[in-house]
Write a protein that holds these residues in place. Structure first.
Motif, PDB file in Angstrom:
ATOM      1  N   LYS A  33      83.143  62.306  73.399  1.00 13.17           N
ATOM      2  CA  LYS A  33      84.270  62.066  72.503  1.00 13.17           C
ATOM      3  C   LYS A  33      83.811  62.010  71.045  1.00 13.17           C
ATOM      4  O   LYS A  33      84.605  62.107  70.142  1.00 13.17           O
ATOM      5  CB  LYS A  33      84.969  60.750  72.855  1.00 13.17           C
ATOM      6  N   ILE A  34      82.528  61.837  70.840  1.00 17.19           N
ATOM      7  CA  ILE A  34      81.989  61.749  69.479  1.00 17.19           C
ATOM      8  C   ILE A  34      81.846  63.159  68.913  1.00 17.19           C
ATOM      9  O   ILE A  34      81.192  64.009  69.512  1.00 17.19           O
ATOM     10  CB  ILE A  34      80.642  61.008  69.459  1.00 17.19           C
ATOM     11  N   PRO A  35      82.471  63.421  67.761  1.00 21.00           N
ATOM     12  CA  PRO A  35      82.363  64.757  67.166  1.00 21.00           C
ATOM     13  C   PRO A  35      80.955  65.050  66.652  1.00 21.00           C
ATOM     14  O   PRO A  35      80.223  64.137  66.271  1.00 21.00           O
ATOM     15  CB  PRO A  35      83.371  64.718  66.014  1.00 21.00           C
ATOM     16  N   LEU A  36      80.616  66.318  66.671  1.00 18.76           N
ATOM     17  CA  LEU A  36      79.356  66.792  66.115  1.00 18.76           C
ATOM     18  C   LEU A  36      79.637  67.366  64.734  1.00 18.76           C
ATOM     19  O   LEU A  36      80.433  68.299  64.596  1.00 18.76           O
ATOM     20  CB  LEU A  36      78.744  67.867  67.020  1.00 18.76           C
ATOM     21  N   ILE A  37      78.978  66.809  63.729  1.00 17.96           N
ATOM     22  CA  ILE A  37      79.102  67.274  62.360  1.00 17.96           C
ATOM     23  C   ILE A  37      77.845  68.073  62.035  1.00 17.96           C
ATOM     24  O   ILE A  37      76.729  67.601  62.251  1.00 17.96           O
ATOM     25  CB  ILE A  37      79.227  66.086  61.366  1.00 17.96           C
ATOM     26  N   VAL A  49      74.076  59.943  55.414  1.00 19.43           N
ATOM     27  CA  VAL A  49      74.912  60.438  56.514  1.00 19.43           C
ATOM     28  C   VAL A  49      74.275  60.059  57.846  1.00 19.43           C
ATOM     29  O   VAL A  49      74.953  59.565  58.752  1.00 19.43           O
ATOM     30  CB  VAL A  49      75.135  61.963  56.417  1.00 19.43           C
ATOM     31  N   TRP A  50      72.968  60.283  57.979  1.00 20.96           N
ATOM     32  CA  TRP A  50      72.280  59.910  59.216  1.00 20.96           C
ATOM     33  C   TRP A  50      72.416  58.409  59.476  1.00 20.96           C
ATOM     34  O   TRP A  50      72.622  57.995  60.605  1.00 20.96           O
ATOM     35  CB  TRP A  50      70.804  60.291  59.152  1.00 20.96           C
ATOM     36  N   MET A 100      74.059  66.675  62.305  1.00 19.72           N
ATOM     37  CA  MET A 100      72.921  67.594  62.233  1.00 19.72           C
ATOM     38  C   MET A 100      72.631  67.908  60.777  1.00 19.72           C
ATOM     39  O   MET A 100      73.488  68.448  60.079  1.00 19.72           O
ATOM     40  CB  MET A 100      73.247  68.930  62.911  1.00 19.72           C
ATOM     41  N   GLY A 101      71.426  67.573  60.337  1.00 16.58           N
ATOM     42  CA  GLY A 101      71.045  67.860  58.958  1.00 16.58           C
ATOM     43  C   GLY A 101      69.560  68.132  58.854  1.00 16.58           C
ATOM     44  O   GLY A 101      68.825  68.117  59.853  1.00 16.58           O
ATOM     45  N   SER A 142      71.384  60.928  64.857  1.00 19.79           N
ATOM     46  CA  SER A 142      70.850  61.723  63.745  1.00 19.79           C
ATOM     47  C   SER A 142      70.088  62.893  64.339  1.00 19.79           C
ATOM     48  O   SER A 142      69.025  62.705  64.941  1.00 19.79           O
ATOM     49  CB  SER A 142      69.917  60.868  62.892  1.00 19.79           C
ATOM     50  N   ILE A 143      70.637  64.084  64.168  1.00 15.73           N
ATOM     51  CA  ILE A 143      70.041  65.277  64.759  1.00 15.73           C
ATOM     52  C   ILE A 143      69.288  66.010  63.651  1.00 15.73           C
ATOM     53  O   ILE A 143      69.875  66.419  62.654  1.00 15.73           O
ATOM     54  CB  ILE A 143      71.126  66.160  65.401  1.00 15.73           C
ATOM     55  N   LEU A 144      67.982  66.146  63.845  1.00 13.21           N
ATOM     56  CA  LEU A 144      67.096  66.679  62.816  1.00 13.21           C
ATOM     57  C   LEU A 144      66.798  68.144  63.090  1.00 13.21           C
ATOM     58  O   LEU A 144      66.305  68.498  64.157  1.00 13.21           O
ATOM     59  CB  LEU A 144      65.788  65.884  62.785  1.00 13.21           C
ATOM     60  N   VAL A 145      67.096  68.979  62.106  1.00 17.20           N
ATOM     61  CA  VAL A 145      66.892  70.420  62.233  1.00 17.20           C
ATOM     62  C   VAL A 145      66.065  70.908  61.053  1.00 17.20           C
ATOM     63  O   VAL A 145      66.360  70.579  59.906  1.00 17.20           O
ATOM     64  CB  VAL A 145      68.256  71.172  62.229  1.00 17.20           C
TER      65      VAL A 145
END
Length: 181
Positions: free
Chosen positions: A4-8, A148-149, A139-140, A155-158
């Protein structure tokens, strides 16, 4: 993971392996080098204004951008799990909507315009306002994504450096890819 949590998803160096401010500056100056004299005036009016001036003068070919496959794969995975996917970028809205339309993975787009630069604290504030504190995964790729993280659930690290990995160690993180050292 709560579907249910959106991915930004951030755009520059997260979805694509380049920066659209750099690309639009380069493209504009190749056609009209004398415009470099106007950059300080445009920048003085705000980064959003500068980006707006560039988008009026240069069209990015979104089909030729260097998309990061790891990011696209993760977006597909989350979409299959039922997450809504939002592109949230400091890049100009015209470029953001063109990218979103081209890759057809996003449910919504949040981006900069002439009067507002959607970056760092501005981005964090808008996402918290819309989804609540810890109500989204983000994702950042850059230190300016820290606010934001810190407000995100995950916190998705790319495409990150070791410095960013170290600075996000206190957060709930998922490492997708590191920059080559």
């Amino acid at each position: 993971m709560n579907k249910k949590i959106p991915l930004i998803v951030d755009l520059d160096h997260t979805l694509i392996n380049t920066d659209l401010l750099y690309e639009s500056s380069l493209g504009t100056l190749k056609k009209q080098p004398w415009l470099i004299l106007l950059y300080p005036f445009w920048f003085f009016k705000g980064k959003g204004y500068l980006k707006d001036q560039l988008v009026k003068r240069f069209t990015v070919d979104v089909s030729s951008l260097p998309y990061l496959q790891e990011t696209i794969d993760y977006i597909h995975e989350r979409k299959q799990q039922g997450s809504s996917i939002i592109l949230a970028t400091a890049s100009h809205k015209d470029y953001a909507f063109a990218v979103a339309k081209h890759i057809d993975l996003f449910d919504d787009v949040m981006a900069s315009d002439a009067s507002f630069n959607l970056s760092s604290h501005n981005k964090a504030d808008k996402l918290i306002e819309r989804f609540g504190h810890k109500g989204f995964d983000y994702m950042g790729d850059h230190m300016r994504d820290m606010p934001v993280w810190e407000a995100s659930n995950l916190s998705i690290l790319v495409n990150v450096t070791n410095k960013i990995i170290k600075h996000t160690a206190h957060l709930n993180t998922l490492l997708i890819s590191k920059k080559a050292s």
